[in-house]
Design an enzyme around this catalytic site. Structure first.
Site: not given
Ligand SMILES: Cc1ncc(COP(=O)(O)O)c(C=O)c1O
Length: 389
Positions: A201-202, A326
């Site tokens: 969501a964020h 990273c």
């Molecule tokens: C491609 C991708 N997958 C997964 C995530 C992880 O999501 P969350 O921050 O909601 O755990 C991110 C967050 O930056 C992302 O860019």
């Protein structure tokens, strides 16, 4: 402190005011537990179901196939570990070299602790993987292929439709991390043979700490979290009601504004690139800018350190991301830029600018003005640059 000028929409997005407004009652008056069997509980439950419907509509899914999680990372872990738990004979996973750590580290965990063999498919200089490479890697032991839709560092878009067809031809589960795609590019799961998909969501102007996993009809995996059997047993734990409500509103707004935001952001990217070309020498774009989502621009300025540039910009109230690392807490060089074939020096001289719905032309002008000044200053201290010019 002045309001910062924000160019890190891929890291997170500000909460939309409409989202906040919709969430507030669920932090105050409508505080019921959705599992309770009286009206305050029903009300929360209904709000969750409405959010589920909005998210399903955004991606072309049936609402019963959306399972709320704490975000993209949990959704990715749930599917990878869930498929692994079911696969006693098939112990091979295929993924790409440019995945988010939420995928790559889970794969490494499964390799180290559960005996899985992991094949990492390389990317080309544009950050795009070749479907033929996946086909060559599939064996009768392959349990899962997992490839992201849009890359978070350079914005490259993967051939998800082709990968889905290939996986289905070989009867292999295809998972797609769509965290950076949702709300940025339109897609409809009815046209993609994706078996599972992660959303957060964020990244779409919703709250942090909430996301979901989509699971295609007929796919059964064990849950990551056991307990009170919320989310049809797929994710136990009392639901983050306000967060889910916010996610639902954000999804609805993302759908309504997708075209408008895309065109606007594309125009802002052109402005940014034109200005960069006219104001600053010796820079290049990592990846193929026109094959990417317009919101992500990963730039390399020769003769400087991206880290120093980001820090100088930060002092001027401008937020950009250090492309070399990273993650912001790691000093390891970006595996994504490495996969594109960049040298360590090129990686260290890169930053990521990500544009979003609230970015304005004035902010782009300010960014380029400060970039020009900061790059010039850093180059004046750089013996390396003196040698280069
Ligand atoms: C491609 C991708 N997958 C997964 C995530 C992880 O999501 P969350 O921050 O909601 O755990 C991110 C967050 O930056 C992302 O860019």
């Amino acid at each position: 402190m002045h309001k910062p000028i924000y160019f890190d929409y891929n890291a997170t997005t500000p909460l939309d005011s409409e989202v906040l407004e919709g969430m507030l009652p669920f932090l105050q008056n409508h505080f019921g537990n959705p599992s309770s069997t009286y009206s305050v509980g029903y009300y929360a439950k209904e709000a969750i179901e409405l959010a589920r419907q909005n998210i399903a509509d955004l991606i072309g899914a049936e609402n019963g196939h959306i399972f709320f999680t704490s975000g993209g990372s949990e959704a990715n872990s749930t599917i990878l570990k869930g498929i692994a738990a079911k696969s006693s004979k098939k112990k091979h996973i295929i993924t790409s070299a440019i995945e988010h750590p939420a995928i790559l580290k889970t794969c490494h965990y499964l390799e180290k602790h559960h005996g899985f063999e992991i094949t990492i498919i390389p990317a080309n200089s544009a950050g795009i993987i070749d479907v033929d490479d996946i086909e060559k890697a599939i064996t009768n032991k392959t349990a899962l292929v997992t490839v992201m839709m849009v890359n978070n560092e350079i914005g490259s878009i993967q051939p998800i439709k082709e990968i889905g067809s290939l996986c289905h031809k070989h009867n292999v589960h295809f998972h797609c991390d769509a965290v950076q795609a949702v709300g940025k590019i339109p897609f409809d799961l009815n046209n993609l043979q994706v078996d599972s998909l992660s959303i957060s969501a964020h990244k779409i102007y919703g709250p942090k700490g909430v996301g979901c996993l989509y699971l295609r009809e007929g796919i059964n995996i064990p849950p990551l979290i056991h307990g009170g059997s919320q989310e049809k047993g797929m994710r136990s734990g009392t639901e983050n009601v306000a967060g889910i409500v916010g996610f639902g509103i954000a999804a609805k707004l993302a759908q309504e504004k997708m075209h408008y935001n895309f065109t606007r952001i594309e125009r802002l990217r052109s402005l940014f690139l034109d200005k960069l070309h006219s104001e600053i020498d010796d820079f290049s774009i990592n990846g193929d800018i026109y094959a990417n989502v317009p919101s992500t621009i990963n730039v390399q300025f020769s003769g400087i350190r991206g880290e120093s540039l980001a820090s100088m910009l930060n002092e001027l109230g401008i937020c950009v991301s250090i492309a070399s690392a990273c993650s912001s807490t790691s000093s390891k060089l970006s595996h994504v830029l490495k996969a594109l074939g960049k040298t360590d020096d090129e990686i260290r001289s890169s930053i990521r600018v990500s544009i979003g719905a609230l970015t304005t032309e004035d902010e782009i002008n300010e960014l380029v003005r400060h970039l020009k000044h900061s790059v010039m200053r850093l180059r004046s201290f750089s013996p390396k640059y003196q040698i280069l010019v």
